[in-house]
Design a protein around this motif. Sequence first.
Motif, PDB file in Angstrom:
ATOM      1  N   UNK A 112      30.759  48.804  65.450  1.00 58.94           N
ATOM      2  CA  UNK A 112      31.354  47.718  64.544  1.00 58.94           C
ATOM      3  C   UNK A 112      31.185  48.176  63.348  1.00 58.94           C
ATOM      4  N   UNK A 113      32.577  48.170  62.684  1.00 60.76           N
ATOM      5  CA  UNK A 113      32.676  48.772  61.465  1.00 60.76           C
ATOM      6  C   UNK A 113      33.065  47.706  60.516  1.00 60.76           C
ATOM      7  N   UNK A 114      32.204  47.223  59.408  1.00 63.64           N
ATOM      8  CA  UNK A 114      32.627  46.408  58.313  1.00 63.64           C
ATOM      9  C   UNK A 114      32.417  46.637  56.925  1.00 63.64           C
ATOM     10  N   UNK A 115      33.476  46.121  56.266  1.00 64.82           N
ATOM     11  CA  UNK A 115      33.501  46.233  54.653  1.00 64.82           C
ATOM     12  C   UNK A 115      33.137  44.924  53.946  1.00 64.82           C
ATOM     13  N   UNK A 116      32.473  45.296  52.820  1.00 64.37           N
ATOM     14  CA  UNK A 116      32.010  44.229  51.933  1.00 64.37           C
ATOM     15  C   UNK A 116      32.311  44.312  50.515  1.00 64.37           C
ATOM     16  N   UNK A 148      28.724  54.158  54.141  1.00 64.52           N
ATOM     17  CA  UNK A 148      29.667  54.748  53.319  1.00 64.52           C
ATOM     18  C   UNK A 148      29.676  53.929  52.021  1.00 64.52           C
ATOM     19  N   UNK A 149      29.241  54.360  50.814  1.00 64.62           N
ATOM     20  CA  UNK A 149      29.206  53.628  49.722  1.00 64.62           C
ATOM     21  C   UNK A 149      30.456  53.902  48.664  1.00 64.62           C
ATOM     22  N   UNK A 150      31.352  52.966  48.732  1.00 67.92           N
ATOM     23  CA  UNK A 150      32.593  53.381  47.944  1.00 67.92           C
ATOM     24  C   UNK A 150      32.498  52.900  46.640  1.00 67.92           C
ATOM     25  N   UNK A 151      31.627  52.102  46.257  1.00 68.36           N
ATOM     26  CA  UNK A 151      31.425  51.983  44.628  1.00 68.36           C
ATOM     27  C   UNK A 151      32.348  50.577  44.384  1.00 68.36           C
ATOM     28  N   UNK A 152      33.263  50.323  44.984  1.00 66.86           N
ATOM     29  CA  UNK A 152      34.096  48.996  44.583  1.00 66.86           C
ATOM     30  C   UNK A 152      34.197  48.126  45.716  1.00 66.86           C
ATOM     31  N   UNK A 153      34.305  46.805  45.510  1.00 63.77           N
ATOM     32  CA  UNK A 153      34.432  45.774  46.602  1.00 63.77           C
ATOM     33  C   UNK A 153      35.375  46.088  47.529  1.00 63.77           C
ATOM     34  N   UNK A 154      35.038  45.917  48.931  1.00 58.42           N
ATOM     35  CA  UNK A 154      36.035  46.210  49.930  1.00 58.42           C
ATOM     36  C   UNK A 154      36.544  45.001  50.377  1.00 58.42           C
ATOM     37  N   UNK A 155      37.743  44.718  50.648  1.00 55.33           N
ATOM     38  CA  UNK A 155      38.358  43.466  51.220  1.00 55.33           C
ATOM     39  C   UNK A 155      39.074  43.325  52.174  1.00 55.33           C
ATOM     40  N   UNK A 165      31.035  50.309  53.272  1.00 59.88           N
ATOM     41  CA  UNK A 165      31.588  50.063  54.783  1.00 59.88           C
ATOM     42  C   UNK A 165      30.491  50.537  55.640  1.00 59.88           C
ATOM     43  N   UNK A 166      29.760  49.754  56.291  1.00 58.93           N
ATOM     44  CA  UNK A 166      28.742  50.014  57.489  1.00 58.93           C
ATOM     45  C   UNK A 166      29.061  50.155  58.618  1.00 58.93           C
TER      46      UNK A 166
END
Length: 303
Positions: free
Chosen positions: A164-168, A186-193, A173-174
């Motif tokens: 399961x891959x989810x963005x927050x 994975x820490x992208x440093x910006x809100x993921x939509x 993204x976990x």
Amino acid sequence: MSSSGTAAQHLPRTEARSLSGHEGAVLAVRFNRDGNYCLSCGKDRTLRLWNPHTGAHVKTYKSHAREVRDVHSSSDNAKLVSCGADRQIFYWDVASGRVIRKFRGHNSEVNSVKFNEYNAVVVSAGYDRTVRAFDCRSQSSDPIQTIDTFQDSVMSVNLTKTEIIAGSVDGTVRTFDIRMGRETVDNLGHPVNCITLSNDGNCYLANCLDSTVRLLDKSSGELLQEYKGHACKSFKMDCCLTNDDAFVVGGSEDGYVFFWELVDAPVVARFRAHSSVVTSISYHPTKACMLTSSVDGSIRVWT
């Protein structure tokens, strides 16, 4: 002319038709697995089934009490799952339009929903910072698993055979390995939509609220490329890859659709698709054909 330049000439940007019927913003449009039909949902609390190749409206599904945020069809086209601002997840029979089950557990609005490959499990993501999994074969309406490691609203969920891959909005993204019970972040440093998997399954795209689409290696988490030029600051908006994984496609808050070349990330095409925010993009699984939806209430088919 380069091969990517030649390929870019064949990207779908001619409007073939418009699918009319929703009242108010259309929040998602999705091709089914074989690309013969599509589903849409929106502010008017309905789901609609269409033949986008003829423009025919096939059926309307009504049970949600508030706006419908996402919809997904099972791989055999027999079932639908939808979610929305009423906190509900509905599991539908396509042919009869009947709700088979209402899944419960989220205590706030639900943003994203998907079937697993075998259509046996539904996974959802919500404003309550959780991802929840439900068993379609069980008579129970309660989740069989809840993932609550996010620090903010979960906007998008995707599934592979084992993950399961989810963005927050928390900027992560976990990935949850279901068999191993392991989580990677994975820490992208910006809100993921929005997150979308590449067709070969090796990478994923993340649409972030700093007006950047990011491409990451799924196994290592390495940032491979960034795509810019569009506006994405406050709306949930889709991004995707063309069916050959050669181009990245993204909507913009000003109504434009952008195509970027995957490897080097130049904008190879952009055009005005809608008069307002492009909420959703769905690319046909095999053809040069694309669907877009918008806050302006329209769904457009591009070839």
